[in-house]
Design an enzyme around this catalytic site. Structure first.
Site, PDB file in Angstrom:
ATOM      1  N   SER A 423      26.015   3.707  23.545  1.00 10.73           N
ATOM      2  CA  SER A 423      24.597   4.034  23.485  1.00 10.73           C
ATOM      3  C   SER A 423      24.295   5.274  22.657  1.00 10.73           C
ATOM      4  CB  SER A 423      24.056   4.212  24.899  1.00 10.73           C
ATOM      5  OG  SER A 423      24.813   5.187  25.586  1.00 10.73           O
ATOM      6  N   HIS A 451      22.606  -2.238  24.888  1.00 11.62           N
ATOM      7  CA  HIS A 451      22.134  -2.054  23.509  1.00 11.62           C
ATOM      8  C   HIS A 451      22.638  -3.147  22.579  1.00 11.62           C
ATOM      9  CE1 HIS A 451      20.479   1.855  24.555  1.00 11.62           C
ATOM     10  NE2 HIS A 451      21.564   2.018  25.288  1.00 11.62           N
ATOM     11  N   LYS A 482      15.301  -3.191  27.167  1.00 10.52           N
ATOM     12  CA  LYS A 482      15.417  -2.697  25.793  1.00 10.52           C
ATOM     13  C   LYS A 482      14.876  -3.762  24.844  1.00 10.52           C
ATOM     14  CE  LYS A 482      18.648   0.758  27.189  1.00 10.52           C
ATOM     15  NZ  LYS A 482      18.695   0.525  28.652  1.00 10.52           N
TER      16      LYS A 482
END
Ligand code: WAQ
Ligand code: MG
Length: 631
Positions: A423, A451, A482
């Protein structure tokens, strides 16, 4: 000039709410009555509906003056410690059974007055044990009256001064019955007024007073008469109680330290939805740091799905999944996620953090070993700690180091866990070797795709797709918050592991399920990603383009993901660069210790699929300038 005793007792619905007394000059009477009335009308227990005043003239010669006891404060860290101190103070008075006396204070039932305990006979001397002994006819000399309510300390010091000056009295023990007043005291002529804190925990309504008396030294009837009938004015009262050590002080100090080291954190306020163009404190800002990589949180279709779900299913879920909170929406989303990740089953959590906490602490225990990459996300680290497994940290993405450590650490139950996309560095796990090591040494493998989902792989399905769908870890954890633009965490795994987690993962079991809007929004986002793979491609192309812009300006940058870290090093410098960029309308926060190691503070750029090339080029130039301005 004559003195008067004024006593006020106020009740509401026949329950006592407030009582107070004064001894004062005739001319001060009206004001005192007025302010005691205020006190009765504005008590936290309610507005009195019955206020009883008793006003009596006192012969001034009868009023005895006593000097206030000297005050000291003895703070302790625990209640047990305070009572131990109280016990040892009683021992200093040569009392035979101090523990018993302290127990008497702790076990007093609610009564209006005090216990009068005779150490000569070991008997309680109150004529009416329900009422106890009520000390009255006392005040601070020249006190006047303020309506600001009860001052526990002043009133207690007046009372204690009268009590310990009673012939035959050895000491007084007191604990307030106010639930939020945790300071009490021991008073004696030898110790003065010794404040002890804490004597109880906040919220405890227990309280009482014990007067410790010796009938060999004084006559009980005379003592009771003195306490209840004879007027006393206490001279030389300190204005205020000595300040107790502030239990919040260490935290304020810690904050000051953080500020000094440029490690203090505070929040900025977004004043619009999360999109490529947002506002921060109403100022327009280009977001170059959002996790909404595909700009889907602002997508009208995603928002509409959330609205519809709220309309149809309500604002909240009303329970944990195992009670009343499991909806068809949740199950449909889990099926969708399982299919997206090519696994048998999926399980939702409220956030990615809670997913890692719940999964890891359920799968590993004291007998397990967890092998964890040194740059894994904090939620993985916290999950490992919570599991109480043995933790073996291996070098970042170093599969040789991992294998060497596995060989050194034989175990019957083990887990290897890694971020899929790191990350803070934006690099990708070596999945082929990672999965191979798991198979070779019979260890569970788990990747965190927070991610990766929507970012890597030809169609954004994540790390497994990125490596050609050839390597399958046991558990694929991810988030809805996300690229999927919503909120929540999930894990995709076998049916067996899903069932096990439903039974064992505490962050799953003990959380109210996610709200319908979050579920529906995430579901819609996945459908959009599947239908429009060009979004993922646009994001990947933006990364290539942006890195080439930076390189042209002489700034080394590359990333296989949407996260592009520019390591600046010094924390203060990173903050200064980020601040300048923000002033120029581009939001790229500085990431500092403890999120990244000390001295590796960085600008963490996160791109979106919707950034235009003009915006990217412009940002690269602003970064170059800001770095030059803050060397
Ligand atoms: N006479 C005898 N006992 C009394 C009296 C009185 N006038 N007033 C109260 N009590 C007894 C009664 O059992 C209460 O439940 C108990 O004492 C506690 O009374 O330095 O607020 O009025 O900061 O709740 C101590 C201050 C405050 C310490 C004590 O007592 C400090 C307090 P409360
Ligand atoms: Mg009270």
């Amino acid at each position: 000039m004559s003195l008067y005793s004024v006593k006020m007792r106020a009740s509401k619905n026949a329950h006592h709410v407030s009582g107070a007394e004064r001894i004062l000059n005739q001319e001060d009477l009206p004001q005192a009555v007025s302010c005691l009335t205020q006190r009765a009308l504005h008590h936290s227990l309610g507005t009195a509906d019955f206020i009883n005043f008793k006003v009596e003239a006192l012969a001034e010669a009868e009023v005895k003056h006593l000097p206030a006891l000297p005050v000291s404060t003895r703070p302790c860290t625990t209640i047990a410690e305070s009572f131990a101190l109280m016990t040892s103070l009683l021992k200093e008075l040569n009392l035979a059974e101090p523990v018993k006396l302290v127990e008497l204070l702790r076990s007093t039932h609610p009564m209006r007055g005090a216990i009068l305990y005779d150490v000569a006979t070991n008997k309680q001397l109150e004529p009416d044990p329900e009422r106890g002994i009520r000390v009255t006819y006392m005040d601070a000399a020249g006190a006047g009256c303020s309506s600001s309510g009860k001052n526990h300390f002043r009133e207690a010091l007046v009372l204690a001064t009268k009590v310990v000056n009673t012939p035959g009295m050895l000491a007084e023990l007191c604990m307030s019955d106010d639930p939020d007043y945790v300071t009490g005291y021991l008073a004696s002529l030898k110790h003065g007024y010794t404040r002890l804190t804490p004597l109880k925990s906040v919220g405890d309504p227990h309280g009482g007073r014990v007067f410790i008396f010796d009938s060999r030294l004084g006559d009980p009837a005379q003592a009771i008469h003195f306490l209840e009938k004879e007027p006393v004015l206490v001279d030389g009262l300190p204005i205020e109680a000595p300040a107790l050590p502030d239990p919040e002080a260490p935290f304020a100090e810690a904050l000051a330290q953080l500020k000094q080291k440029s490690l203090y954190r505070s929040m900025r306020t977004m004043t619009s939805e999360q999109a490529r163009h947002s506002t921060v404190n109403t100022k327009p800002m280009l977001l170059m740091s959002s996790n909404s990589y595909l700009d889907l949180t602002a997508d009208p279709r995603v928002k509409a799905a959330a609205v519809e779900a709220a309309q149809a299913w309500g604002a909240g879920s009303g329970g944990s999944r195992l009670t009343t909170g499991n909806t068809l929406l949740a199950e449909q989303l889990e099926n969708k996620l399982a299919q997206l990740k090519g696994k048998e089953a999926a399980l939702l959590f409220n956030t990615g953090y809670m997913a890692n906490l719940g999964i890891i602490s359920a799968l590993a225990d004291k007998e397990s070993v967890i092998f964890s990459d040194e740059l894994n996300h904090a939620s993985i680290i916290d999950g490992c700690r919570l599991s109480r497994a043995r933790l073996v940290v291996y070098k970042h993405n170093d599969m040789q180091d991992l294998e060497a450590k596995i060989k050194q650490t034989p175990c019957s139950k083990g887990l290897i866990v890694s971020d899929a996309v790191f990350s803070m560095d934006g690099d990708i796990l070596n999945l082929p070797d990672f999965v191979a090591l798991g198979e070779k040494y019979h260890l569970l493998t788990m990747v965190d795709e927070a991610h990766a989902t929507g970012v890597i792989g030809a169609t954004g399905k994540g790390i497994v797709e990125h490596y050609g769908n050839k390597y399958a870890p046991n558990l694929i954890m991810g988030t809805l918050s996300k690229a999927l633009g919503s909120e929540g965490g999930f894990v995709c795994a076998s049916r067996v592991l899903r069932e096990y987690l439903i039974n064992k993962a505490r962050s799953f079991i003990f959380s109210t399920a996610q709200c319908p809007a979050a579920l529906a929004a995430a579901h819609k986002a996945i459908e959009i990603i599947e239908a429009e793979p060009e979004r993922v491609r646009a994001l990947q192309q933006n990364v290539l383009y942006f890195c080439s812009c930076l390189k042209e300006l002489g700034i080394e940058a590359s990333s296989p993901t949407a996260i592009i870290p520019l390591v600046v090093g010094d924390e203060a410098r990173a903050l200064a660069v980020a601040k300048e960029l923000e002033e120029k309308g581009v939001l790229i926060p500085a990431i500092r210790y403890p999120t990244v190691p000390k001295g590796t503070a960085r600008l963490r750029i996160a791109l979106m699929a919707t950034h235009t090339q003009a915006e990217l080029k412009h940002t690269a130039e602003l970064i170059k300038q800001a770095l030059e301005h803050h060397q």
